[in-house]
Motif scaffolding. Structure first.
Motif, PDB file in Angstrom:
ATOM      1  N   LEU A 146      47.514   5.176  -3.081  1.00 30.74           N
ATOM      2  CA  LEU A 146      46.379   4.656  -3.837  1.00 30.74           C
ATOM      3  C   LEU A 146      46.757   4.296  -5.270  1.00 30.74           C
ATOM      4  CD1 LEU A 146      45.562   7.211  -5.812  1.00 30.74           C
ATOM      5  CD2 LEU A 146      44.338   7.993  -3.805  1.00 30.74           C
ATOM      6  N   GLU A 147      47.960   4.683  -5.707  1.00 33.92           N
ATOM      7  CA  GLU A 147      48.391   4.401  -7.069  1.00 33.92           C
ATOM      8  C   GLU A 147      48.994   3.003  -7.220  1.00 33.92           C
ATOM      9  OE1 GLU A 147      47.526   6.371  -9.256  1.00 33.92           O
ATOM     10  OE2 GLU A 147      47.324   8.334  -8.307  1.00 33.92           O
ATOM     11  N   GLY A 148      49.229   2.285  -6.125  1.00 38.27           N
ATOM     12  CA  GLY A 148      49.934   1.014  -6.194  1.00 38.27           C
ATOM     13  C   GLY A 148      49.025  -0.205  -6.282  1.00 38.27           C
ATOM     14  N   TYR A 149      49.668  -1.358  -6.410  1.00 40.78           N
ATOM     15  CA  TYR A 149      49.036  -2.675  -6.310  1.00 40.78           C
ATOM     16  C   TYR A 149      47.955  -2.923  -7.359  1.00 40.78           C
ATOM     17  CZ  TYR A 149      51.819  -2.791  -2.163  1.00 40.78           C
ATOM     18  OH  TYR A 149      52.890  -2.768  -1.314  1.00 40.78           O
ATOM     19  N   ALA A 150      48.134  -2.296  -8.530  1.00 41.87           N
ATOM     20  CA  ALA A 150      47.168  -2.511  -9.609  1.00 41.87           C
ATOM     21  C   ALA A 150      47.039  -3.977 -10.013  1.00 41.87           C
ATOM     22  CB  ALA A 150      47.532  -1.651 -10.818  1.00 41.87           C
ATOM     23  N   PRO A 151      48.125  -4.785 -10.021  1.00 44.22           N
ATOM     24  CA  PRO A 151      47.935  -6.192 -10.398  1.00 44.22           C
ATOM     25  C   PRO A 151      46.943  -6.928  -9.511  1.00 44.22           C
ATOM     26  CG  PRO A 151      50.264  -5.619 -10.487  1.00 44.22           C
ATOM     27  CD  PRO A 151      49.557  -4.455  -9.848  1.00 44.22           C
ATOM     28  N   PRO A 176      43.286   3.158   0.376  1.00 42.40           N
ATOM     29  CA  PRO A 176      43.601   4.476   0.917  1.00 42.40           C
ATOM     30  C   PRO A 176      45.067   4.835   0.695  1.00 42.40           C
ATOM     31  CG  PRO A 176      43.690   2.881   2.658  1.00 42.40           C
ATOM     32  CD  PRO A 176      43.298   2.120   1.410  1.00 42.40           C
ATOM     33  N   THR A 177      45.347   6.127   0.693  1.00 38.61           N
ATOM     34  CA  THR A 177      46.721   6.607   0.815  1.00 38.61           C
ATOM     35  C   THR A 177      46.946   6.905   2.292  1.00 38.61           C
ATOM     36  OG1 THR A 177      46.838   7.538  -1.409  1.00 38.61           O
ATOM     37  CG2 THR A 177      48.340   8.450   0.222  1.00 38.61           C
ATOM     38  N   LEU A 182      39.256  -4.014   1.548  1.00 37.88           N
ATOM     39  CA  LEU A 182      40.161  -2.911   1.862  1.00 37.88           C
ATOM     40  C   LEU A 182      41.588  -3.372   1.610  1.00 37.88           C
ATOM     41  CD1 LEU A 182      38.595  -1.891   5.299  1.00 37.88           C
ATOM     42  CD2 LEU A 182      38.039  -0.956   3.047  1.00 37.88           C
ATOM     43  N   LEU A 183      42.379  -2.556   0.905  1.00 40.48           N
ATOM     44  CA  LEU A 183      43.745  -2.928   0.537  1.00 40.48           C
ATOM     45  C   LEU A 183      44.731  -1.890   1.065  1.00 40.48           C
ATOM     46  CD1 LEU A 183      45.892  -4.554  -0.956  1.00 40.48           C
ATOM     47  CD2 LEU A 183      45.176  -3.427  -3.089  1.00 40.48           C
ATOM     48  N   SER A 184      45.634  -2.326   1.939  1.00 43.67           N
ATOM     49  CA  SER A 184      46.597  -1.437   2.590  1.00 43.67           C
ATOM     50  C   SER A 184      47.965  -1.563   1.922  1.00 43.67           C
ATOM     51  CB  SER A 184      46.702  -1.785   4.078  1.00 43.67           C
ATOM     52  OG  SER A 184      47.635  -0.954   4.725  1.00 43.67           O
ATOM     53  N   HIS A 185      48.494  -0.442   1.457  1.00 41.81           N
ATOM     54  CA  HIS A 185      49.787  -0.451   0.772  1.00 41.81           C
ATOM     55  C   HIS A 185      50.949  -0.585   1.753  1.00 41.81           C
ATOM     56  CE1 HIS A 185      50.779   3.695   2.019  1.00 41.81           C
ATOM     57  NE2 HIS A 185      49.571   4.068   1.633  1.00 41.81           N
ATOM     58  N   GLY A 186      52.100  -0.926   1.208  1.00 34.81           N
ATOM     59  CA  GLY A 186      53.304  -1.068   2.010  1.00 34.81           C
ATOM     60  C   GLY A 186      54.054   0.244   2.170  1.00 34.81           C
ATOM     61  N   HIS A 187      55.340   0.122   2.518  1.00 32.40           N
ATOM     62  CA  HIS A 187      56.176   1.291   2.814  1.00 32.40           C
ATOM     63  C   HIS A 187      57.479   1.163   2.026  1.00 32.40           C
ATOM     64  CE1 HIS A 187      57.156   4.759   5.361  1.00 32.40           C
ATOM     65  NE2 HIS A 187      58.387   4.272   5.462  1.00 32.40           N
ATOM     66  N   GLY A 188      57.345   0.940   0.717  1.00 28.03           N
ATOM     67  CA  GLY A 188      58.504   0.642  -0.104  1.00 28.03           C
ATOM     68  C   GLY A 188      59.264   1.860  -0.566  1.00 28.03           C
ATOM     69  N   ASP A 202      42.857  15.064   4.650  1.00 26.30           N
ATOM     70  CA  ASP A 202      41.732  14.223   4.267  1.00 26.30           C
ATOM     71  C   ASP A 202      42.235  12.920   3.646  1.00 26.30           C
ATOM     72  OD1 ASP A 202      39.862  16.013   5.191  1.00 26.30           O
ATOM     73  OD2 ASP A 202      39.587  16.999   3.248  1.00 26.30           O
ATOM     74  N   LEU A 203      41.387  11.916   3.648  1.00 26.12           N
ATOM     75  CA  LEU A 203      41.750  10.569   3.225  1.00 26.12           C
ATOM     76  C   LEU A 203      41.463  10.397   1.734  1.00 26.12           C
ATOM     77  CD1 LEU A 203      42.758   7.796   4.150  1.00 26.12           C
ATOM     78  CD2 LEU A 203      40.421   7.254   4.845  1.00 26.12           C
ATOM     79  N   GLN A 204      42.514  10.154   0.964  1.00 27.37           N
ATOM     80  CA  GLN A 204      42.386   9.945  -0.478  1.00 27.37           C
ATOM     81  C   GLN A 204      42.255   8.458  -0.778  1.00 27.37           C
ATOM     82  OE1 GLN A 204      45.269  12.089  -2.926  1.00 27.37           O
ATOM     83  NE2 GLN A 204      45.779  13.340  -1.152  1.00 27.37           N
TER      84      GLN A 204
END
Length: 315
Positions: free
Chosen positions: A60-65, A80-81, A46-52, A28-30
Motif C-alpha cells: 500500500l506504500e507504492g505507486y504514489a505518483p 491493498p497490500t 482499485l490499484l494492484s501493486h507489482g512484485h518488484g 487481515d487486508l491492509q
C-alpha cells in the motif's frame, strides 16, 4: 506532455493503514485509501501493486505518483497490500499460506473482497461516508498487478487442466500497466518454471474496456523469448473495446510510476510519468463517463504536441 488544461480538483486525503478484517485470509487486508478532500458520487479505482525488488513499493506504500494524481482528479483510489508483498514475508501465516509466494489467485480475490466490503469501509471511515459511486468502478495494476487486474477484467488462465475465471462484473473499465503476455512457447523455460501461472493465459474472454500501457524498450528475458511486444499481448489477443498506449523509450517502470525516485527505475523520466498519469486518468474518466471527452482530447493533444513520446491505437 504536461496537460496544462487539467488542474487539481482537490487536495488529496490519504488514509493508511485502513485494516479490513478478512477471516478467510492469512492476515487481515491492509489498505491505503486516497481521495479528493471534496466531492460526492466519486468513482472507485482499485490499484494492484507489482512484485518488484523494493521492500515497500510492492504494498500500500507504492505507486504514489499514480494514486495521488488520480485521487486529485476525482477518484477514490484503494490500494491493498497483497499477500505477495515483501512487507508480509516474515509473517509465518503468510510465508506458509497456499499460493505463496505470488498468490496469483488471492490477489484478484482481495479486490473483489474490497468491493464486497464497501459498506463496511464507508461506515468505518467518515471521509468515505456517502461519497462513493458504487456503479462506477475501475481497476488498474502494474506488472504482476496488471495480471491481477486482467483477471478481474475477464482474462482467464488454465491450472491443472481447468480454466480459472475470477472476473468481477462490477468493474467497468481497467488499465494494465506493462502486463505479462502470452504463455506457451513465448516463455523461457526458466520463466515457465518460476511463474507457472504465466504458462496458459487466455485473453479472449477479457471483454471489459481496457487501456494497455507498454514501454517499447521493456525487455523481459527472464520470462519471454520475445521482445518488448510481449507485454502488449493482452491488447492484441483480446476483443475490443481496447486501447494500447506505447510509451516510446520506456522500460518496465514507465519512467518511474512505482514511487517517487525509486532506485529500480532504469528509465527515470518525469515527463513519461506525467504522460502516463494524464492519459490513464483520461481513459478511465471517459470509460466511466462516456459523455466526458477527456480521452479523445488527451489523444489529440498527444498527437499534436508530443508524438515523439508515445503513440495510441484503439480497436
Amino acid at each position: 506532455m504536461v496537460p496544462a488544461a487539467v488542474q487539481l480538483t482537490s487536495t488529496v486525503v490519504s488514509l493508511s493503514p485502513v485494516v479490513l478484517a478478512a477471516p478467510a485470509r492469512a492476515v487481515d487486508l491492509q489498505l491505503r485509501i486516497s481521495l479528493p478532500r471534496t466531492g460526492h458520487d466519486l468513482p472507485i479505482l482499485l490499484l494492484s501493486h507489482g512484485h518488484g525488488a523494493s521492500n515497500y513499493l510492492s504494498s500500500l506504500e507504492g505507486y504514489a505518483p499514480l494514486a495521488n494524481f488520480w485521487a486529485a482528479r476525482g477518484f477514490v483510489v484503494i490500494q491493498p497490500t497483497h499477500l505477495s508483498s515483501k512487507t508480509l514475508r516474515q509473517d509465518p501465516r503468510v510465508l506458509h499460506a497456499p499460493g505463496a509466494p505470488f498468490f496469483w489467485r488471492s490477489r484478484p480475490q482481495d479486490m473483489s473482497y474490497i468491493l464486497d466490503q464497501l459498506p463496511t469501509l464507508e461506515a468505518a471511515v467518515p471521509e468515505l461516508t456517502g461519497r462513493l459511486d458504487h456503479s462506477r468502478v475501475a481497476v488498474a495494476g502494474h506488472s504482476l498487478g496488471a495480471h491481477t487486474a486482467s483477471m478481474l477484467l475477464g482474462a482467464q488462465l488454465t491450472e491443472d487442466g481447468t480454466k480459472v475465471s475470477l472476473v468481477d462484473t462490477r468493474i467497468k473499465a481497467g488499465v494494465l500497466l506493462t502486463p505479462p503476455g502470452n504463455g506457451g512457447a513465448d516463455l523461457t523455460a526458466a520463466g515457465a518454471e518460476r511463474v507457472p501461472f504465466f504458462r496458459y493465459p487466455s485473453f479472449a474472454e477479457m471483454t471489459t474496456p481496457t487501456l494497455v500501457v507498454v514501454g517499447d524498450e521493456d525487455l523481459s528475458p527472464q520470462f519471454t523469448v520475445r521482445g518488448a511486444d510481449w507485454h502488449a499481448d493482452s491488447y492484441f489477443l483480446s476483443t475490443g473495446p481496447k486501447c494500447l498506449l506505447t510509451v516510446l523509450g520506456s522500460g518496465h517502470l514507465l519512467g518511474g510510476i512505482s514511487g517517487y525516485d525509486a532506485a529500480e527505475t532504469t528509465d527515470e523520466n518525469p515527463e513519461r510519468v506525467a504522460l502516463v498519469q494524464h492519459l490513464t486518468w483520461a481513459y478511465l474518466r471517459t470509460a466511466l463517463y462516456p459523455e466526458d471527452p477527456a480521452w479523445p482530447n488527451a489523444c489529440a493533444q498527444l498527437q499534436q504536441q508530443s508524438p515523439a513520446l508515445a503513440r495510441v491505437e484503439c480497436k
